[in-house]
Design a protein around this motif. Structure first.
Motif, PDB file in Angstrom:
ATOM      1  N   VAL B  34       0.846  -1.204   0.000  1.00 32.26           N
ATOM      2  CA  VAL B  34       0.000   0.000   0.000  1.00 32.26           C
ATOM      3  C   VAL B  34       0.878   1.251   0.000  1.00 32.26           C
ATOM      4  O   VAL B  34       0.626   2.202  -0.746  1.00 32.26           O
ATOM      5  CB  VAL B  34      -0.954  -0.010   1.220  1.00 32.26           C
ATOM      6  CG1 VAL B  34      -1.677   1.315   1.345  1.00 32.26           C
ATOM      7  CG2 VAL B  34      -1.941  -1.156   1.112  1.00 32.26           C
ATOM      8  N   VAL B  35       1.939   1.225   0.821  1.00 27.69           N
ATOM      9  CA  VAL B  35       2.868   2.365   0.878  1.00 27.69           C
ATOM     10  C   VAL B  35       3.480   2.607  -0.501  1.00 27.69           C
ATOM     11  O   VAL B  35       3.594   3.753  -0.958  1.00 27.69           O
ATOM     12  CB  VAL B  35       3.977   2.103   1.923  1.00 27.69           C
ATOM     13  CG1 VAL B  35       5.105   3.113   1.804  1.00 27.69           C
ATOM     14  CG2 VAL B  35       3.393   2.132   3.328  1.00 27.69           C
ATOM     15  N   PHE B  74      12.445   7.702   3.363  1.00 28.42           N
ATOM     16  CA  PHE B  74      12.963   6.574   4.139  1.00 28.42           C
ATOM     17  C   PHE B  74      11.904   5.476   4.256  1.00 28.42           C
ATOM     18  O   PHE B  74      12.199   4.294   4.041  1.00 28.42           O
ATOM     19  CB  PHE B  74      13.397   7.036   5.530  1.00 28.42           C
ATOM     20  CG  PHE B  74      13.899   5.903   6.389  1.00 28.42           C
ATOM     21  CD1 PHE B  74      15.151   5.356   6.172  1.00 28.42           C
ATOM     22  CD2 PHE B  74      13.103   5.371   7.389  1.00 28.42           C
ATOM     23  CE1 PHE B  74      15.614   4.308   6.938  1.00 28.42           C
ATOM     24  CE2 PHE B  74      13.559   4.309   8.164  1.00 28.42           C
ATOM     25  CZ  PHE B  74      14.811   3.788   7.939  1.00 28.42           C
ATOM     26  N   VAL B  75      10.683   5.873   4.572  1.00 28.32           N
ATOM     27  CA  VAL B  75       9.589   4.890   4.675  1.00 28.32           C
ATOM     28  C   VAL B  75       9.380   4.193   3.329  1.00 28.32           C
ATOM     29  O   VAL B  75       9.195   2.975   3.266  1.00 28.32           O
ATOM     30  CB  VAL B  75       8.283   5.578   5.148  1.00 28.32           C
ATOM     31  CG1 VAL B  75       7.107   4.621   5.062  1.00 28.32           C
ATOM     32  CG2 VAL B  75       8.447   6.091   6.569  1.00 28.32           C
ATOM     33  N   PHE B  76       9.444   4.996   2.250  1.00 29.54           N
ATOM     34  CA  PHE B  76       9.273   4.435   0.912  1.00 29.54           C
ATOM     35  C   PHE B  76      10.378   3.426   0.602  1.00 29.54           C
ATOM     36  O   PHE B  76      10.109   2.323   0.100  1.00 29.54           O
ATOM     37  CB  PHE B  76       9.276   5.556  -0.128  1.00 29.54           C
ATOM     38  CG  PHE B  76       9.100   5.076  -1.540  1.00 29.54           C
ATOM     39  CD1 PHE B  76       7.864   4.616  -1.977  1.00 29.54           C
ATOM     40  CD2 PHE B  76      10.165   5.084  -2.431  1.00 29.54           C
ATOM     41  CE1 PHE B  76       7.688   4.161  -3.276  1.00 29.54           C
ATOM     42  CE2 PHE B  76      10.008   4.631  -3.738  1.00 29.54           C
ATOM     43  CZ  PHE B  76       8.767   4.172  -4.152  1.00 29.54           C
ATOM     44  N   SER B  77      11.626   3.788   0.913  1.00 28.29           N
ATOM     45  CA  SER B  77      12.753   2.888   0.629  1.00 28.29           C
ATOM     46  C   SER B  77      12.652   1.617   1.459  1.00 28.29           C
ATOM     47  O   SER B  77      12.913   0.516   0.966  1.00 28.29           O
ATOM     48  CB  SER B  77      14.082   3.597   0.892  1.00 28.29           C
ATOM     49  OG  SER B  77      14.241   3.864   2.274  1.00 28.29           O
ATOM     50  N   LEU B  80       9.982  -0.467  -0.075  1.00 23.15           N
ATOM     51  CA  LEU B  80      10.421  -1.003  -1.369  1.00 23.15           C
ATOM     52  C   LEU B  80      11.362  -2.188  -1.178  1.00 23.15           C
ATOM     53  O   LEU B  80      11.185  -3.244  -1.808  1.00 23.15           O
ATOM     54  CB  LEU B  80      11.119   0.105  -2.171  1.00 23.15           C
ATOM     55  CG  LEU B  80      11.574  -0.250  -3.595  1.00 23.15           C
ATOM     56  CD1 LEU B  80      10.391  -0.679  -4.448  1.00 23.15           C
ATOM     57  CD2 LEU B  80      12.281   0.920  -4.244  1.00 23.15           C
ATOM     58  N   VAL B  81      12.332  -2.050  -0.292  1.00 23.15           N
ATOM     59  CA  VAL B  81      13.298  -3.135  -0.055  1.00 23.15           C
ATOM     60  C   VAL B  81      12.583  -4.342   0.545  1.00 23.15           C
ATOM     61  O   VAL B  81      12.790  -5.480   0.110  1.00 23.15           O
ATOM     62  CB  VAL B  81      14.445  -2.660   0.864  1.00 23.15           C
ATOM     63  CG1 VAL B  81      15.332  -3.829   1.261  1.00 23.15           C
ATOM     64  CG2 VAL B  81      15.269  -1.587   0.178  1.00 23.15           C
ATOM     65  N   TYR B  82      11.725  -4.090   1.530  1.00 21.30           N
ATOM     66  CA  TYR B  82      11.016  -5.209   2.162  1.00 21.30           C
ATOM     67  C   TYR B  82      10.119  -5.932   1.165  1.00 21.30           C
ATOM     68  O   TYR B  82      10.126  -7.160   1.072  1.00 21.30           O
ATOM     69  CB  TYR B  82      10.176  -4.711   3.345  1.00 21.30           C
ATOM     70  CG  TYR B  82       9.375  -5.831   3.975  1.00 21.30           C
ATOM     71  CD1 TYR B  82       9.994  -6.742   4.815  1.00 21.30           C
ATOM     72  CD2 TYR B  82       8.032  -6.007   3.678  1.00 21.30           C
ATOM     73  CE1 TYR B  82       9.286  -7.797   5.365  1.00 21.30           C
ATOM     74  CE2 TYR B  82       7.319  -7.057   4.216  1.00 21.30           C
ATOM     75  CZ  TYR B  82       7.948  -7.937   5.059  1.00 21.30           C
ATOM     76  OH  TYR B  82       7.250  -8.983   5.598  1.00 21.30           O
ATOM     77  N   HIS B  83       9.342  -5.146   0.398  1.00 14.17           N
ATOM     78  CA  HIS B  83       8.407  -5.736  -0.552  1.00 14.17           C
ATOM     79  C   HIS B  83       9.156  -6.498  -1.646  1.00 14.17           C
ATOM     80  O   HIS B  83       8.699  -7.557  -2.098  1.00 14.17           O
ATOM     81  CB  HIS B  83       7.530  -4.640  -1.173  1.00 14.17           C
ATOM     82  CG  HIS B  83       6.200  -5.121  -1.657  1.00 14.17           C
ATOM     83  ND1 HIS B  83       5.118  -5.291  -0.828  1.00 14.17           N
ATOM     84  CD2 HIS B  83       5.779  -5.487  -2.882  1.00 14.17           C
ATOM     85  CE1 HIS B  83       4.086  -5.738  -1.544  1.00 14.17           C
ATOM     86  NE2 HIS B  83       4.465  -5.860  -2.782  1.00 14.17           N
ATOM     87  N   LEU B  84      10.308  -5.971  -2.047  1.00  8.76           N
ATOM     88  CA  LEU B  84      11.123  -6.643  -3.061  1.00  8.76           C
ATOM     89  C   LEU B  84      11.631  -7.986  -2.549  1.00  8.76           C
ATOM     90  O   LEU B  84      11.463  -9.020  -3.207  1.00  8.76           O
ATOM     91  CB  LEU B  84      12.302  -5.741  -3.445  1.00  8.76           C
ATOM     92  CG  LEU B  84      13.377  -6.345  -4.360  1.00  8.76           C
ATOM     93  CD1 LEU B  84      12.787  -6.699  -5.721  1.00  8.76           C
ATOM     94  CD2 LEU B  84      14.536  -5.396  -4.539  1.00  8.76           C
TER      95      LEU B  84
END
Lengths: 63, 130
Positions: B34-35, B74-77, B80-84
């Motif tokens: 969602v983020v 920072f929240v986006f990164s 992104l890393v977690y979701h990836l």
């Protein structure tokens, strides 16, 4: 187990086509995996780009 | 008529189940997705500002470079890393691998640790700390 039971109600032709009631489930599933694999390559590229551009002058970033 | 007092399966978090990393990571995968969806709009806005150039580009940069902008990035990164990483974990599941409980926990902890390490690495490089 569930899959086995369902198999009994499907004709062989239905299984070969791999189509569910929505007629596009298999295609959607595969497209989901393909786009996921593409994103798995593109996301690191985006991260690298953003890191490289961070702290740069906006006019430089535009080039 | 549905019986309002019918038995329901308990929610995955709360008193019914002990805390477990598997359900937590599943929830985090959804939240990070969602983020990222919201972040995609910000990305498009930033690209448009960059394309417009001039004042719009300077304004976009100062906003993203502010404390709030940096926090959002920072929240986006992190998302992104977690979701990836967790997405790759999902792809292995789709291929039929890693369903044993021990493997699930191992891959889960690997994703959690790698997320922290990679996100830290991104920000160390981005902020030019090294």
């Amino acid at each position: 187990m569930g899959v086995r039971n369902l198999d009994r109600f499907r004709t062989p032709l239905k299984n070969v086509r791999g189509l569910g009631s929505a007629k596009s489930g298999t295609g959607h599933f595969w497209w989901q995996r393909v786009s996921a694999a593409a994103l798995a390559l593109l996301a690191p590229w985006l991260i690298g780009l953003m890191v490289a551009l961070s702290g740069q002058d906006p006019e430089l970033v535009r080039i | 008529m549905a019986n309002p007092n019918r038995p329901l399966s308990p929610f995955m978090l709360g008193q019914a189940y002990r805390f477990q990393i598997t359900s937590l990571m599943s929830i985090l995968h959804r939240i990070s997705g969602v983020v990222l969806s919201v972040g995609a709009f910000v990305l498009a806005w930033w690209l448009m500002a960059m394309a417009a150039g001039g004042e719009a580009a300077v304004r976009a940069h100062s906003l993203l470079g502010s404390a709030f902008g940096k926090l959002a990035l920072f929240v986006f990164s992190l998302a992104l890393v977690y979701h990836l990483l967790n997405g790759i974990r999902h792809l292995f599941w789709d291929a039929g691998f890693g369903f044993e409980i021990a493997e699930l926990y191992r891959s889960g902890y690997a994703v959690a640790i790698l997320t922290v390490v990679l996100t830290a690495a991104i920000w160390i490089f981005a902020l030019g700390v090294l």
